[in-house]
Structure formats: structure tokens, C-alpha cells
Design a protein around this motif. Structure first.
Motif, short mmCIF file in Angstrom:
data_model
loop_
_atom_site.label_atom_id
_atom_site.label_comp_id
_atom_site.label_asym_id
_atom_site.label_seq_id
_atom_site.Cartn_x
_atom_site.Cartn_y
_atom_site.Cartn_z
N ASP A 109 0.86 -1.18 0.00
CA ASP A 109 0.00 0.00 0.00
C ASP A 109 0.90 1.22 0.00
N GLN A 144 -4.34 -1.81 -2.96
CA GLN A 144 -3.22 -0.92 -2.66
C GLN A 144 -3.68 0.40 -2.06
N TRP A 145 -4.98 0.68 -2.10
CA TRP A 145 -5.48 1.94 -1.57
C TRP A 145 -6.59 1.71 -0.55
N SER A 146 -6.66 0.51 0.01
CA SER A 146 -7.77 0.20 0.91
C SER A 146 -7.28 -0.52 2.15
N THR A 147 -7.96 -0.30 3.27
CA THR A 147 -7.70 -1.07 4.48
C THR A 147 -8.98 -1.18 5.29
N ASP A 188 -9.62 -1.30 -4.42
CA ASP A 188 -8.22 -1.40 -4.80
C ASP A 188 -7.40 -1.79 -3.57
N GLY A 203 -7.12 4.07 2.02
CA GLY A 203 -5.95 3.40 2.57
C GLY A 203 -5.64 3.68 4.01
N ASP A 236 3.13 -0.91 4.19
CA ASP A 236 2.70 -1.81 5.26
C ASP A 236 3.01 -1.26 6.66
#
Length: 377
Positions: free
Chosen positions: A236, A310-313, A308, A365, A240
Motif C-alpha cells: 500500500d 493498494q489503496w484500501s484497508t 483497490d 488506505g 505496510d
């Protein structure tokens, strides 16, 4: 560096400018900007029930270069937060994005009396600062924020940590390394958790090895033992950060975020690696760590099929602690939301669990911890 469970005098937050929501590739709509600000406001309101919130807003006189959007920074902040008790709005040119955990200072306590910052008459304090002398035992450590390893163009967030520290009448010191607040997790008793992927990354600290970094942690954070988790470079924008992976609920106890297995190869690999390392580790006091899983919901269900990675959590352990409460995300999956509330609540007896709906921040993210920074007493 005190543990987040210690008594606090307040919380720092930053109001997102329109330009900071989305980017040139994925420009945000007016609706997404408003929803993002509404989530930030709800987090601030939950915290303000328990302690003061210092929220920094970009000065509207400076204009907003945001793809044709009118400048609504101060007006939207006043509309959503202006009447909330325990809330102070600070207008400044030195704020851009909402991620105060990473752009802001990390506060530490001096062990040798007050630390002094003194300005001379001929000194130029720089953009947005003043020649204000400070002396304090609570010191803002400036971590040389570089847009998460230069992944975004430079902006005024680089000045945010120093400016906030001065505004709060605290002295500051510059760390000899590059990091973000979300990249370090301490227990307050000499133990630190961190990912190699973020801190031992040439986009932040080229040429610095573990031994050197641990020496810096000892000198500037009072750390006696660092437990390294590999993490994943490029997973991300943060490479990380630890604050969405593993958090101390108390010395010797770690909450571990367990990703939902959605069938993608490797989705649980980093979790299992972290768990194996932590299960074998001892802290600065020689204790084996007790590990508690906090399962994440299916991101496809709560963020949509086109989310996405890489842009999400959707990590529940990206909570923030305040006096008498823990502010926790609610992603919209009732079963997982309730389970997280129970697990996290059990780790903080005597604290109210304040759950806040989160979607926009999660899609960008980050989370509640990423949007806040505690000021220790």
C-alpha cells in the motif's frame, strides 16, 4: 515515548483539503470530498466526548488548487464541527491531507528536564512559523515525513509536524531518520513493533540497517527491544504500516489484524508471517507475547467489488485510544463489526467503545488511527 493507553491532554487532527482527496489519476468528486470530511468530523466528535481535539484547517485565503472545486476548507470545518464542545480549529497554511498520524509529530517525554527551542532576532523561522521560544518536557519528535517514501509530490504537510508542535507550545527535535507515526507501535515499557518494509526501505532510510535504526529508537524513543515484522513493500502507499497489522493493547499483549480470505493468493501470508514472529518473540521485559486475532471483514462486501487493495484497508486495530474510550471503525458488516467491538472492548476494560462508520477513509488506505495523533499528559 509513552504508550497510547497513558493519560492524554488531547488529540491532533487535520482537515482534508479537497485536493488531498483522490489524485490526478483518480480525482475525487464533490460528494466523495464531503463524505471524507464527514467521516473525519465523526471521528473528531467521538473523541471530543472524552478530551480536547486540536484540528488544523488550511487557510482559505491561500486558495485551493483542486481541479476547479471552490475552497470549502474552513467553511466545511465550521459547518461540521464549529459548535462541537472540546474542539479548537486552528487555521494555517501548513496542512494538506487528513493523515495526522503520519504528517504530525510523535510526542515523547524528556528524561532530563525541559527541552528548549530558542529563536534569535535575526533567525528566519520559515513558512508559517513564528519566533516563539518554547520549553517543555513533552517534546514533538519530527520524523521528516516525505510523502510515504516520495510516492506523492511534495506539499505543505512536510511542515505540519513542526507547526503543530509550536502551536501547542511544545518544543521539538528532529529525528535522524525518516518515518511516519503509523509505522511505529510502542508498549510504553521499552518495546517497539515495526515493519522492515516501511522503515528499512531505501525510499525513506537508504543505507540505514537494523542496528543503526535500533540505536536511534533507543536514543529518541527510549526503546530497549525492537521486534521487526517483514511487511510487504508496495503493498500500500505506506509500505505496510504496523498500525494496521499489530497493536499493543497492554504490555505483553498484541492485537493482530487477521485479513479475510477472499481467495486471492497470498492474502494471509503476511498475517501468518507476523503471527509466527510475534509468537516466538519476547518483549523488553522478557515476556512472551499474548496474541489476539481481530478478524477483518470481506473488503469486497464493505468497500465494493472494485476496491483497490493498494489503496484500501479494513483493519479494526487501526483504532485510536483516548481518555476513557477507544474509537473503533464500523465498516458495515454487522457480524464482523460486533465481533471487533467485543474483542477490542475486552482488551480495554473501563473504556467506552465509540464506533464510527468508515468507508471513505478505508477506501483511501487509512483509518481512525491514521487520522489522529495523541498528545500525552
Amino acid at each position: 515515548m509513552p504508550a497510547e493507553t497513558d493519560v492524554q491532554t488531547g488529540t491532533i487532527m487535520a482537515w482534508p483539503t479537497a485536493h488531498s482527496v483522490g489524485d490526478e489519476k483518480y480525482p475525487a468528486t464533490g460528494s466523495e470530498i464531503r463524505k471524507t470530511r464527514q467521516e473525519v468530523a465523526e471521528i473528531a466528535k467521538a473523541i471530543a466526548k472524552h478530551q480536547p481535539v486540536e484540528i488544523f484547517v488550511r487557510d482559505p485565503k491561500l486558495g485551493e488548487p483542486a481541479r476547479g472545486f471552490p475552497d470549502t476548507n474552513l467553511s466545511s470545518a465550521k459547518e461540521m464541527l464549529g459548535r462541537v464542545k472540546n474542539m479548537t480549529l486552528h487555521v494555517t497554511q501548513n496542512v494538506h491531507s487528513l493523515w495526522a498520524r503520519d504528517t504530525g509529530p510523535v510526542f515523547v517525554q524528556s528524561l532530563h528536564g525541559p527541552v528548549r527551542n530558542t529563536w534569535g532576532r535575526s533567525d528566519d523561522p520559515g513558512m508559517g512559523f513564528s519566533r516563539k521560544n518554547t520549553a517543555s518536557e513533552t517534546v514533538g519528535l519530527l520524523l521528516n515525513y516525505n510523502n510515504w517514501g516520495r510516492k506523492l509530490p511534495p506539499n505543505v504537510d512536510a511542515y505540519f509536524a513542526g507547526y503543530t508542535t509550536q502551536t501547542l507550545n511544545k518544543s521539538s527535535r528532529i529525528a535522524p531518520f525518516v518515518a511516519e507515526g503509523g509505522g511505529i507501535e510502542v508498549d510504553g515499557e521499552g518495546t517497539l513493533l515495526a515493519t522492515e518494509s516501511s522503515l528499512l526501505n531505501p525510499n525513506r532510510n537508504p543505507g540505514i540497517d537494523k542496528t543503526t535504526m535500533e540505536r536511534y529508537f533507543a536514543e529518541f524513543l527510549g526503546i530497549e527491544k525492537t521486534i521487526w515484522i517483514p511487511g510487504c513493500r508496495g503493498a500500500d502507499i505506506t509500505d505496510d504500516h504496523i498500525d494496521s497489522i499489530a497493536r499493543f493493547s497492554a504490555p505483553g499483549t498484541v492485537l493482530l489484524s487477521k485479513p479475510f480470505d477472499n481467495g486471492k493468493n497470498g492474502v494471509l501470508d503476511a498475517y501468518h508471517d507476523a503471527k509466527e514472529i510475534l509468537s516466538k518473540a519476547t518483549d523488553a521485559k522478557g515476556r512472551r507475547l499474548k496474541l489476539i486475532d481481530v478478524p477483518e471483514p470481506d473488503p469486497r462486501k464493505v468497500l465494493g467489488e472494485d476496491y483497490d487493495p493498494q489503496w484500501s484497508t479494513v483493519s479494526y486495530i487501526n483504532y485510536t485510544l483516548v481518555n476513557g474510550a477507544v474509537v473503533l471503525a464500523k465498516f458495515g458488516d454487522e457480524r464482523f463489526d460486533e465481533q471487533a467491538k467485543r474483542i477490542v472492548g475486552e482488551q480495554f476494560p473501563g473504556r467506552v467503545v465509540e464506533q464510527v462508520d468508515l468507508r471513505e477513509l478505508a477506501s483511501q488506505g487509512g483509518g481512525i488511527h491514521c487520522a489522529t495523533q495523541q498528545i500525552p499528559a
